[in-house]
Design an enzyme around this catalytic site. Structure first.
Site, PDB file in Angstrom:
ATOM      1  CD  GLU A  44      -2.651   1.029   2.772  1.00 45.33           C
ATOM      2  OE1 GLU A  44      -3.475   1.806   2.873  1.00 45.33           O
ATOM      3  OE2 GLU A  44      -2.432   0.264   3.357  1.00 45.33           O
ATOM      4  CE  LYS A 113      -7.548   1.484   3.140  1.00 44.78           C
ATOM      5  NZ  LYS A 113      -6.299   1.566   4.148  1.00 44.78           N
ATOM      6  CB  CYS A 150      -5.009  -2.084   3.860  1.00 45.97           C
ATOM      7  SG  CYS A 150      -4.362  -2.045   5.666  1.00 45.97           S
ATOM      8  N   GLY A 316      23.260   0.846  35.044  1.00 44.27           N
ATOM      9  CA  GLY A 316      23.443  -0.476  35.863  1.00 44.27           C
ATOM     10  C   GLY A 316      22.038  -0.941  36.165  1.00 44.27           C
TER      11      GLY A 316
END
Length: 591
Positions: A44, A113, A150, A316
């Site tokens: 896409e 789309k 999509c 640490g």
């Protein structure tokens, strides 16, 4: 049996890099042609990159994207290609998220789309108008091919179902589907549903790579009309799937809906040897998926934005240890630089652990004690405050001194600072503005603290299986978490224990549950009330945090857009309502 040879290309595109994206697309097309493919499919919006966001408001950018499409079309020959680009709406009013099918040197057809997502990280209705015209079936090498994009494949009775009922042999689905935890199972279940509904094969082709906070995992799937997964793409890597899809399975009486049809290419008369069965890679475990998403998101953010090296403050502690390990896996040890910035409160154990981590990772570590600056700043503030700072003021001063030093190194060396805060801290505001929040990229911004521990154990296990020592010292994982900004400080003095905190945060942030609903779910009302007030009060802080990799269904940023000025309160219980309203929701332990 006749078949269509399809090449599905997982590409790692770059938003706005039109020439580069064209080169990537043409390289995939050339590889598809060498493999004898009839049709190549890329993701896409592959030409502009996804998501282009407000670049789409620039008419020049849109025009350049169309010119780039024409270059792709001009390069096509026998092998057709379906490529995502920004087109015009059918009526010319607005823009469309579109896919062009190209062959023989020209654009043969366009699909727009239909379903535009407008939730979570998606905001497509801001830029695009939905396609409303009928889908078209395109004839490619004797096969009928439907095109969808999509979101069109995620809903029943949508364009994919119509194309299947109209006689499509395969529907190709172009995707830019971001990763989040559990996404793979969701996609496979959805594709199975659409295949059963459409009665044809589906080629789900997804992009790969990092784009700002989003990570795209590839993991494309070609599923046959019988529901069999023919091939799956690599996770978190570019890939080219070349498969043979049987055609002609629809009998005339099975075609129940007529759609327009356009011939793109004629049948390929040249015989092609059958492809060998593609071996399926085992899917990554959940922790491996998340870890690879963090590595890829970090690597691409650095590379696509021109950063060569990173610098990290190594305390640490477990968060900075995980960030440093991800950075080394993403960039290589020679591009990761650690700085230890101990204060008068830093324990000998934490200093030792930072050094041991650096040794195991093979990274540079420099030690710059902040005591001299700490003394100077407390003296300066004493002149303003009338006494030396203490409590939160002194704690945050140490964090801000570290931020100043790390940013100074960043300015001098051109290295980007990676912040080390996790999602639990971001949610509750347990961080120092302009201190541990100072930096350019927040690698574990969307990783809850409990998951930080799980990922550290995962990475160590992977190292041991490879015959190497785990990079993260056991002492880092075993010791109680602490900011070490005052004597004997522990996180659980300010926050609920993380194993209690994180489930409440998941419900409140990702599940959008109210306090009352969380209590009804069985959580401790006192914990819920504390967490809700901390989360709401820290919104102003989160607006000032750098971007970071998204790995959950709702990350802070595009996913969750809450007002800073916000008086809505849903108390954990009615009895606590007055206290909750009067409480100071804008403060946290480390404001």
């Amino acid at each position: 049996m006749p078949h269509l040879r399809l090449a599905a290309a997982q590409l790692n595109t770059v938003v706005g890099d039109l020439p580069g994206n064209v080169d990537r697309i043409l390289a995939a097309l050339a590889a598809a042609e060498r493999a004898g493919a009839d049709l190549c499919v890329v993701p896409e919006l592959a030409i502009p990159g996804y998501p282009p966001e407000d670049l789409l408001l620039k008419p020049g950018f849109v025009a350049d994207n169309v010119t780039a499409l024409e270059k792709v079309a001009a390069a096509t020959g026998r092998c057709a290609i379906v490529v995502g680009y920004v087109g015009s709406a059918a009526d010319g009013r607005g823009l469309a998220n579109a896919a062009a099918i190209c062959a023989g040197g020209r654009v043969v057809g366009v699909y727009r789309k239909h379903l535009l997502p407008n939730y979570g990280v998606f905001d497509e209705q801001r830029w695009f108008v939905p396609g409303r015209e009928q889908p078209t079936l395109f004839g490619v090498a004797g096969a009928w091919v439907g095109i969808s994009i999509c979101e069109d494949v995620w809903f029943a009775e949508g364009p994919v179902a119509r194309q299947g009922r109209a006689g499509a042999d395969v529907v190709v689905n172009l995707n830019a589907s971001p990763y989040h935890r559990g996404r793979r199972a969701e996609r496979l279940a959805m594709v199975d549903e659409r295949v059963a509904e459409a009665g044809c094969a589906i080629a789900y082709v997804n992009q790969v790579g990092g784009q700002d906070e989003l990570v795209f995992d590839g993991d494309s799937h070609i599923v046959g009309a019988d529901g069999t997964v023919i091939a799956s793409g690599a996770q978190f890597e570019p890939d080219l799937l070349v498969v043979d899809i049987p055609i002609g399975l629809h009998r005339p009486h099975a075609v129940t809906e007529l759609l327009p049809r356009v011939e793109v290419t004629g049948p390929d008369g040249a015989p092609k040897a059958a492809l060998p069965a593609r071996s399926h890679r085992p899917a990554l475990s959940e922790h491996a998926e998340i870890y690879q998403a963090l590595v890829l998101g970090t690597r691409d953010y650095m590379g696509k934005n021109g950063f060569t090296d990173v610098v990290i403050g190594l305390s640490g502690g477990i968060d900075s240890s995980l960030v440093a390990t991800i950075a080394v896996d993403a960039l290589g040890a020679d591009r990761v630089h650690g700085i230890s910035l101990p204060s008068r409160y830093s324990s000998d154990g934490s200093r030792h652990d930072a050094g041991l981590l650096a040794d195991r990772l093979g990274i540079e570590l420099r030690v710059v004690p902040i005591e001299e600056a700490h003394v100077a700043f407390t003296s300066m503030l004493a002149g303003v405050l009338g006494r030396e700072p203490h409590g939160l003021t002194d704690e945050n001063l140490q964090s801000r001194l570290r931020g100043v030093l790390l940013m100074g190194v960043s300015n001098a060396k051109g290295w980007i600072v990676l912040t080390t805060g996790n999602k639990s801290e971001m949610a509750t505001g347990y961080s120092t503005l302009y201190g541990d929040s100072a930096g350019g990229f927040a690698v574990i911004k969307d990783v809850p603290k409990t998951l930080v521990y799980e990922l550290c154990r995962h990475r160590n296990t992977e190292a041991v299986l490879a015959g190497l020592p785990g990079p993260i010292p056991d002492a880092v994982i075993d010791k109680p978490p602490s900011a070490e900004l005052r004597p004997d400080q522990r996180d659980d003095q300010s926050l609920p224990p993380y194993e209690e905190l994180d489930p409440v945060l998941e419900g409140y942030v990702e599940g959008d549950r109210t306090a009352a609903e969380l209590v009804a779910d069985g959580f401790d009302p006192a914990v819920v009330d504390q967490v809700v007030r901390l989360v709401d009060g820290a919104e102003y802080k989160r607006r000032q945090m750098p971007p970071g990799v998204r790995i959950t269904t709702k990350a802070f940023g595009k996913d969750r857009r809450m007002p800073i000025t916000n008086r809505y309160r849903s108390p954990a219980t009615e009895e606590r309502a007055d206290a909750g309203e009067r409480g100071d929701a804008g403060k946290s332990e480390r404001a």
